[in-house]
Design a protein around this motif. Structure first.
Motif, PDB file in Angstrom:
ATOM      1  N   GLN A  82       4.104   3.389  45.388  1.00 11.04           N
ATOM      2  CA  GLN A  82       3.846   3.521  43.953  1.00 11.04           C
ATOM      3  C   GLN A  82       2.985   4.754  43.749  1.00 11.04           C
ATOM      4  O   GLN A  82       1.803   4.747  44.087  1.00 11.04           O
ATOM      5  N   GLU A  83       3.586   5.807  43.239  1.00 11.86           N
ATOM      6  CA  GLU A  83       2.865   7.075  43.135  1.00 11.86           C
ATOM      7  C   GLU A  83       2.161   7.216  41.792  1.00 11.86           C
ATOM      8  O   GLU A  83       2.361   6.403  40.874  1.00 11.86           O
ATOM      9  N   ASN A  84       1.340   8.254  41.697  1.00 15.08           N
ATOM     10  CA  ASN A  84       0.498   8.454  40.522  1.00 15.08           C
ATOM     11  C   ASN A  84       0.310   9.951  40.307  1.00 15.08           C
ATOM     12  O   ASN A  84       0.232  10.703  41.290  1.00 15.08           O
ATOM     13  N   ALA A  85       0.204  10.349  39.049  1.00  9.58           N
ATOM     14  CA  ALA A  85      -0.024  11.761  38.732  1.00  9.58           C
ATOM     15  C   ALA A  85      -1.301  12.261  39.408  1.00  9.58           C
ATOM     16  O   ALA A  85      -1.389  13.420  39.804  1.00  9.58           O
ATOM     17  N   ALA A  86      -2.283  11.377  39.520  1.00 11.89           N
ATOM     18  CA  ALA A  86      -3.466  11.674  40.339  1.00 11.89           C
ATOM     19  C   ALA A  86      -3.105  11.198  41.747  1.00 11.89           C
ATOM     20  O   ALA A  86      -3.273  10.020  42.076  1.00 11.89           O
ATOM     21  N   TYR A  87      -2.548  12.080  42.539  1.00 14.22           N
ATOM     22  CA  TYR A  87      -1.854  11.696  43.777  1.00 14.22           C
ATOM     23  C   TYR A  87      -2.544  10.637  44.634  1.00 14.22           C
ATOM     24  O   TYR A  87      -1.899   9.677  45.047  1.00 14.22           O
ATOM     25  N   PRO A  88      -3.853  10.773  44.931  1.00  8.07           N
ATOM     26  CA  PRO A  88      -4.464   9.795  45.842  1.00  8.07           C
ATOM     27  C   PRO A  88      -4.533   8.382  45.265  1.00  8.07           C
ATOM     28  O   PRO A  88      -4.808   7.429  45.988  1.00  8.07           O
ATOM     29  N   SER A  89      -4.289   8.249  43.966  1.00  7.36           N
ATOM     30  CA  SER A  89      -4.325   6.908  43.366  1.00  7.36           C
ATOM     31  C   SER A  89      -3.077   6.104  43.691  1.00  7.36           C
ATOM     32  O   SER A  89      -3.041   4.896  43.456  1.00  7.36           O
ATOM     33  N   GLY A  90      -2.057   6.745  44.205  1.00  5.20           N
ATOM     34  CA  GLY A  90      -0.838   6.031  44.586  1.00  5.20           C
ATOM     35  C   GLY A  90      -1.051   5.253  45.871  1.00  5.20           C
ATOM     36  O   GLY A  90      -2.065   5.397  46.558  1.00  5.20           O
ATOM     37  N   THR A  91      -0.087   4.398  46.182  1.00  2.67           N
ATOM     38  CA  THR A  91      -0.201   3.557  47.387  1.00  2.67           C
ATOM     39  C   THR A  91       1.124   3.527  48.133  1.00  2.67           C
ATOM     40  O   THR A  91       2.198   3.543  47.525  1.00  2.67           O
ATOM     41  N   CYS A  92       1.018   3.434  49.433  1.00  5.12           N
ATOM     42  CA  CYS A  92       2.202   3.341  50.298  1.00  5.12           C
ATOM     43  C   CYS A  92       2.858   1.967  50.178  1.00  5.12           C
ATOM     44  O   CYS A  92       2.217   0.977  49.786  1.00  5.12           O
ATOM     45  N   ALA A  93       4.113   1.916  50.610  1.00  2.17           N
ATOM     46  CA  ALA A  93       4.874   0.667  50.555  1.00  2.17           C
ATOM     47  C   ALA A  93       4.235  -0.432  51.416  1.00  2.17           C
ATOM     48  O   ALA A  93       4.212  -1.606  51.032  1.00  2.17           O
ATOM     49  N   GLU A  94       3.720  -0.043  52.563  1.00  2.00           N
ATOM     50  CA  GLU A  94       3.162  -1.043  53.479  1.00  2.00           C
ATOM     51  C   GLU A  94       1.945  -1.723  52.870  1.00  2.00           C
ATOM     52  O   GLU A  94       1.790  -2.951  52.940  1.00  2.00           O
ATOM     53  N   ARG A  95       1.063  -0.896  52.273  1.00  2.00           N
ATOM     54  CA  ARG A  95      -0.144  -1.494  51.693  1.00  2.00           C
ATOM     55  C   ARG A  95       0.180  -2.277  50.432  1.00  2.00           C
ATOM     56  O   ARG A  95      -0.386  -3.347  50.199  1.00  2.00           O
ATOM     57  N   THR A  96       1.094  -1.771  49.616  1.00  2.00           N
ATOM     58  CA  THR A  96       1.519  -2.529  48.432  1.00  2.00           C
ATOM     59  C   THR A  96       1.978  -3.923  48.878  1.00  2.00           C
ATOM     60  O   THR A  96       1.598  -4.948  48.305  1.00  2.00           O
ATOM     61  N   THR A  97       2.784  -3.945  49.916  1.00  2.00           N
ATOM     62  CA  THR A  97       3.396  -5.195  50.375  1.00  2.00           C
ATOM     63  C   THR A  97       2.356  -6.133  50.985  1.00  2.00           C
ATOM     64  O   THR A  97       2.317  -7.326  50.653  1.00  2.00           O
ATOM     65  N   LEU A  98       1.516  -5.609  51.847  1.00  2.00           N
ATOM     66  CA  LEU A  98       0.539  -6.490  52.509  1.00  2.00           C
ATOM     67  C   LEU A  98      -0.531  -6.974  51.546  1.00  2.00           C
ATOM     68  O   LEU A  98      -0.937  -8.140  51.601  1.00  2.00           O
TER      69      LEU A  98
END
Ligand code: THU
Length: 180
Positions: A82-98
């Motif tokens: 899940q990405e974000n215009a403020a790049y570091p605010s996005g999260t990878c699929a693995e962390r989203t899922t866990l």
């Protein structure tokens, strides 16, 4: 030079190969499968991770990652990056899922995690491996439930499998380090 700094020169020349006691060798076993060689449970979870990539939100990288987690009670959850215009605010699929799995089912261990990624050319030929931050979060989940997590990384050419994140994170820092 030798006359001006004899000790310094001696130090470099004589101790260079001997400045440490020994090598600490950490071995990791990463099994490489053809997709067809996977057992049914592995294949099902990989399929769920592949399907999840379609739900990624990747307007910036256009790199769609999907993850699927099999929980101890048989529940399967999936997530995407899940990405974000403020790049570091996005999260990878693995962390989203866990994080979702642990938030929704806080009593269930995560037995298995499958990951798949698509770039512009479809699914990656070689598996994409979890980033360092995700490896750390996977370790925390293993530790939290005292249960190793089998991890499957899908690629069109081959699938990598490990039986614990410890095979992907040598010399890890974990909960027990805080208790030393
Ligand atoms: N990404 C993941 O979702 N998982 C990984 O293990 C590596 C990277 C995402 C983050 C970002 O949205 C995109 O892939 C490009 O780095």
């Amino acid at each position: 030079i030798i006359n001006l700094f004899p000790n310094f020169v001696t130090l470099i020349v004589e101790t260079n190969p001997l400045t440490y006691m020994r090598d600490l060798t950490i071995t990791a076993i990463i099994k490489v499968y053809q997709y067809d060689e996977l057992n049914e449970a592995d294949r099902a979870l990989v399929t769920t991770a592949k399907e999840a990539t379609a739900r990624s939100y990747v307007p910036y990288s256009h790199f769609s990652v999907g993850a699927a987690a099999l929980l101890g009670d048989g529940t399967v959850v999936s997530g995407t990056n899940q990405e974000n215009a403020a790049y570091p605010s996005g999260t990878c699929a693995e962390r989203t899922t866990l994080f979702y799995a642990n938030a929704r089912y806080p009593k269930s261990a995560v037995l298995m995690l499958a990951i798949a990624a698509q770039s512009g050319d479809g699914f990656t030929e070689i598996p994409a491996a979890p980033c360092g931050a995700c490896r750390q979060v996977i370790l925390e989940t293993e530790t939290r439930f005292d249960t190793p997590m089998r991890i499957l990384l899908y690629g069109r050419k081959c699938v990598y499998a490990v039986d614990s994140i410890k095979d992907l994170l040598p010399l890890y820092f974990g909960k027990s380090d805080l208790e030393k």
